[in-house]
Design an enzyme around this catalytic site. Structure first.
Site, PDB file in Angstrom:
ATOM      1  N   HIS A 114       0.837  -1.200   0.000  1.00 22.29           N
ATOM      2  CA  HIS A 114       0.000   0.000   0.000  1.00 22.29           C
ATOM      3  C   HIS A 114       0.866   1.241   0.000  1.00 22.29           C
ATOM      4  O   HIS A 114       1.977   1.237   0.514  1.00 22.29           O
ATOM      5  CB  HIS A 114      -0.955   0.013   1.203  1.00 22.29           C
ATOM      6  CG  HIS A 114      -0.276  -0.152   2.522  1.00 22.29           C
ATOM      7  ND1 HIS A 114       0.138  -1.384   2.991  1.00 22.29           N
ATOM      8  CD2 HIS A 114       0.084   0.749   3.455  1.00 22.29           C
ATOM      9  CE1 HIS A 114       0.710  -1.231   4.170  1.00 22.29           C
ATOM     10  NE2 HIS A 114       0.707   0.057   4.478  1.00 22.29           N
ATOM     11  N   HIS A 143       0.717   5.370   1.002  1.00 24.23           N
ATOM     12  CA  HIS A 143       0.016   6.420   1.744  1.00 24.23           C
ATOM     13  C   HIS A 143       0.016   7.701   0.916  1.00 24.23           C
ATOM     14  O   HIS A 143       1.063   8.100   0.390  1.00 24.23           O
ATOM     15  CB  HIS A 143       0.747   6.717   3.051  1.00 24.23           C
ATOM     16  CG  HIS A 143       0.818   5.556   3.995  1.00 24.23           C
ATOM     17  ND1 HIS A 143       0.007   5.444   5.103  1.00 24.23           N
ATOM     18  CD2 HIS A 143       1.608   4.451   4.000  1.00 24.23           C
ATOM     19  CE1 HIS A 143       0.311   4.324   5.752  1.00 24.23           C
ATOM     20  NE2 HIS A 143       1.282   3.705   5.099  1.00 24.23           N
TER      21      HIS A 143
HETATM   22  P1  5GP Z   1       2.107   0.532   7.256  1.00 26.46           P
HETATM   23  O1  5GP Z   1       2.015  -0.945   6.971  1.00 26.46           O
HETATM   24  O2  5GP Z   1       2.078   1.395   6.038  1.00 26.46           O
HETATM   25  O3  5GP Z   1       3.291   0.865   8.145  1.00 26.46           O
HETATM   26  O4  5GP Z   1       0.858   0.928   8.159  1.00 26.46           O
HETATM   27  C1  5GP Z   1      -0.424   0.419   7.904  1.00 26.46           C
HETATM   28  C2  5GP Z   1      -1.402   1.557   7.732  1.00 26.46           C
HETATM   29  O5  5GP Z   1      -2.675   0.979   7.586  1.00 26.46           O
HETATM   30  C3  5GP Z   1      -1.479   2.525   8.928  1.00 26.46           C
HETATM   31  O6  5GP Z   1      -1.416   3.842   8.459  1.00 26.46           O
HETATM   32  C4  5GP Z   1      -2.810   2.188   9.576  1.00 26.46           C
HETATM   33  O7  5GP Z   1      -3.425   3.314  10.137  1.00 26.46           O
HETATM   34  C5  5GP Z   1      -3.611   1.629   8.427  1.00 26.46           C
HETATM   35  N1  5GP Z   1      -4.576   0.612   8.829  1.00 26.46           N
HETATM   36  C6  5GP Z   1      -4.349  -0.424   9.678  1.00 26.46           C
HETATM   37  N2  5GP Z   1      -5.463  -1.192   9.806  1.00 26.46           N
HETATM   38  C7  5GP Z   1      -6.397  -0.627   9.009  1.00 26.46           C
HETATM   39  C8  5GP Z   1      -7.763  -0.948   8.728  1.00 26.46           C
HETATM   40  O8  5GP Z   1      -8.339  -1.918   9.222  1.00 26.46           O
HETATM   41  N3  5GP Z   1      -8.419  -0.151   7.849  1.00 26.46           N
HETATM   42  C9  5GP Z   1      -7.826   0.937   7.278  1.00 26.46           C
HETATM   43  N4  5GP Z   1      -8.573   1.667   6.439  1.00 26.46           N
HETATM   44  N5  5GP Z   1      -6.554   1.305   7.529  1.00 26.46           N
HETATM   45  C10 5GP Z   1      -5.841   0.523   8.386  1.00 26.46           C
END
Ligand code: 5GP
Length: 139
Positions: free
Chosen positions: A103, A105
């Site tokens: 993903h 951001h």
């Molecule tokens: P990363 O893997 O990029 O370090 O962080 C994961 C991102 O996914 C974080 O910004 C967190 O807030 C978001 N996130 C985690 N769980 C969920 C979820 O269930 N739904 C959504 N929409 N975002 C999520």
């Protein structure tokens, strides 16, 4: 590097098993609001392909994801009258990744406003929905 795990939360969102505040979808990508936004309007772009991160994604998947990121960055600037956009993408635990479906951001930014913490507070669902609607209206 571990194998892709079908049980990750974004795979469940893709399968419709978990809810999200959807912003945009095409044949290859989906965009939805981040539940712990680092700034108002923070959303995520994911590939529909089951890839863990940029390290196991083929070039077509990367190109599709970043085409949507670019398109929606311009939409975000317009939707929120933002001054800029921060793009972030974390790979593997050492790289700061928490959810193991690739993903990116996309975070609208305003002059003089600092970025909030990564995975900080959960936002109110009504606020996320309002911001998703603003983005959709600007598409
Ligand atoms: P990363 O893997 O990029 O370090 O962080 C994961 C991102 O996914 C974080 O910004 C967190 O807030 C978001 N996130 C985690 N769980 C969920 C979820 O269930 N739904 C959504 N929409 N975002 C999520």
């Amino acid at each position: 590097m571990s194998a892709y795990d079908d049980d990750n939360i974004f795979a469940k969102i893709l399968r419709g098993e978990m809810p999200c505040h959807r912003v945009y979808e095409d044949d290859h990508t989906l965009a939805f609001m981040d539940i712990m936004p680092r700034a108002d309007g923070h959303f995520l772009v994911i590939p529909k392909a089951p890839v863990r991160n940029i390290l196991d994604a083929d070039d077509t998947v990367v190109a599709n994801v970043y085409a949507t990121v670019a398109k929606l960055s311009r939409v975000a600037l317009k939707a929120f009258s933002a001054d800029g956009v921060t793009i972030q993408q974390f790979n593997e635990p050492a790289g700061g990744q928490v959810v193991f479906h690739m993903h990116v951001h996309v975070i609208p930014r305003f002059d003089g406003v600092r970025l909030g913490p990564h995975t900080g507070d959960m936002a109110d669902s009504a606020v996320l929905e309002r911001n998703a609607e603003k983005l959709k209206s600007a598409l």
